[in-house]
Design an enzyme around this catalytic site. Structure first.
Site, PDB file in Angstrom:
ATOM      1  N   ASP A  88      -3.360   8.038  -1.155  1.00  0.00           N
ATOM      2  CA  ASP A  88      -3.026   6.969  -2.126  1.00  0.00           C
ATOM      3  C   ASP A  88      -4.128   5.805  -2.263  1.00  0.00           C
ATOM      4  O   ASP A  88      -4.655   5.594  -1.026  1.00  0.00           O
ATOM      5  CB  ASP A  88      -1.701   6.602  -2.072  1.00  0.00           C
ATOM      6  CG  ASP A  88      -1.408   5.606  -0.752  1.00  0.00           C
ATOM      7  OD1 ASP A  88      -1.694   6.282   0.403  1.00  0.00           O
ATOM      8  OD2 ASP A  88      -0.604   4.594  -0.690  1.00  0.00           O
ATOM      9  N   GLU A 152       0.687   4.927   1.852  1.00  0.00           N
ATOM     10  CA  GLU A 152       0.198   4.381   3.052  1.00  0.00           C
ATOM     11  C   GLU A 152      -0.243   2.784   2.425  1.00  0.00           C
ATOM     12  O   GLU A 152       0.333   1.838   3.133  1.00  0.00           O
ATOM     13  CB  GLU A 152      -1.304   4.609   3.632  1.00  0.00           C
ATOM     14  CG  GLU A 152      -1.488   4.066   4.904  1.00  0.00           C
ATOM     15  CD  GLU A 152      -2.377   2.640   4.604  1.00  0.00           C
ATOM     16  OE1 GLU A 152      -2.644   1.915   5.422  1.00  0.00           O
ATOM     17  OE2 GLU A 152      -2.869   2.520   3.466  1.00  0.00           O
TER      18      GLU A 152
END
Length: 157
Positions: A88, A152
């Site tokens: 991400d 994350e």
């Protein structure tokens, strides 16, 4: 003696293509498209699927953890050495870029694009390092597990 740089350069084009393909996916948290098996949204699911497909393409064992994360096992053995990364990225709203945000641009010796440094680039580098070591002709003591999450940047759920 193994010339590791030479071994890496053999994979350079393939590695850059895989990174570019990952960077083209704007894998930011999107709760409006979250559902079962894609808890962080459609684009995070696409990034996860792409990374898993890279491992499958190369003949490695993959695991999808219900869309939260995935892993690729490279090599053999009961014991494993883990490498952790994430797919991400932080949204780019309100930011100006000299290069396309969700792409990978090579300018001279420098790569630009969302995820190139954090963390798609390092994840692809780790994957290829493990893949190359696996291809080399010497005894390995354990397998390598590349582990990649999809959240994350927003708390590592």
């Amino acid at each position: 003696m193994i010339d590791f740089k030479e071994e890496v350069l053999k994979h350079k084009d393939e590695m850059l293509k895989d990174l570019k393909d990952l960077c083209l996916i704007p894998s930011t948290l999107d709760e409006s498209t979250a559902k079962e098996n894609q808890p962080f949204g459609e684009n995070n699911r696409k990034a996860l699927d792409l990374m898993l497909s890279i491992g499958q393409r190369d003949g490695f064992v993959t695991d999808d953890c219900d869309g939260y994360a995935g892993s690729i096992d490279i090599g053999e053995g009961e014991e494993c050495f883990g490498i952790l990364g994430h797919l991400d990225v932080v949204p780019t709203e309100g930011q100006e870029w000299d290069y396309p945000k969700y792409d990978m641009t090579l300018d001279g010796d420098t790569l630009y694009g969302r995820g190139v440094a954090d963390d798609k680039g390092p994840l692809i580098a780790a994957y290829y390092a493990a893949k190359i070591v696996n291809e080399l002709d010497f005894e390995k003591k354990m397998k390598v597990r590349i582990i990649f999450g999809c959240n994350e940047e927003n708390g590592s759920r």
